[in-house]
Design an enzyme around this catalytic site. Sequence first.
Site, short mmCIF file in Angstrom:
data_model
loop_
_atom_site.label_atom_id
_atom_site.label_comp_id
_atom_site.label_asym_id
_atom_site.label_seq_id
_atom_site.Cartn_x
_atom_site.Cartn_y
_atom_site.Cartn_z
N GLU A 169 2.16 4.48 -1.50
CA GLU A 169 2.25 3.15 -0.90
C GLU A 169 3.65 2.89 -0.35
OE1 GLU A 169 -1.14 0.73 -3.48
OE2 GLU A 169 0.95 0.74 -4.17
N ASP A 174 1.36 -1.28 0.24
CA ASP A 174 0.04 -1.66 -0.29
C ASP A 174 -0.69 -2.56 0.70
OD1 ASP A 174 -2.07 -2.17 -2.19
OD2 ASP A 174 -1.08 -4.04 -2.72
#
Length: 250
Positions: A139, A69
């Site tokens: 992610e 992320d």
Amino acid sequence: MYRAAKRFLNTFKRKSNTDKRLITAIETIVGSKPLNLYLYRLATLHSSVANVDNRGYKESNERLEYLGDAILGAAIADYLFKKYPFKDEGFLTEIRSRIVNRESLNTLGKRIGLDSIIQYDKNHSSKLSHKSLYGDTLEALVGAVYLDRGFSFCKSFIIEKLIIPYFDIQNIVESDVNFKSKLIEWAQKENHSIEFEIIHIKTEGRHKEFTAEVTVSEEKKGQGYGFSKKKAEQDAAKKTLQLLGLIEKE
């Protein structure tokens, strides 16, 4: 050279069919074979099927998701910063958020084929975790690529394999539809009171799904959903505009 190639082929032969499929998928998505296959196994392992090791630690892709992320956000921030040298912080932040929001990442995860390599419990996956499944895995994959290949390679992967092929940045910039502002402007013009309220928050792990509701002149109208309050309010405003006949239903 020949011996090294032969050792590699022998190693590949000893791998399970599942590992072979994973290697092929990673090479297709990333553009290069994995150096550390374990990272990619972990990146595609959802917590619903993760086992607890002898230390009491449940290995899943959640830590890689956290790392990915941050790397994803940094790479896209760098890309937009250089692409739009005269735009202010607000513009850059808004465009980045449209690219990396949960719905967008879920769609991208499916488009690049993550659905074929994710390991998760299909029988007991909740509605919320299923909604975020592909985006979370994407992610985690970014986190795995970063650890496996370093930031420079990972940034190139993000921009050249994910952003440029799958996002029309100019279209994202030009499609500035703010349903909430549009609804508020209509209400002011027609002398209606209007309220936005978050009526429910569903939490699972580090994810939250918000439910927003719009009230127009004390009459409840559209309800919307999103992984942030802003997204939920925008969705509720859009549905209210549709109910009022101010925009067409999709």
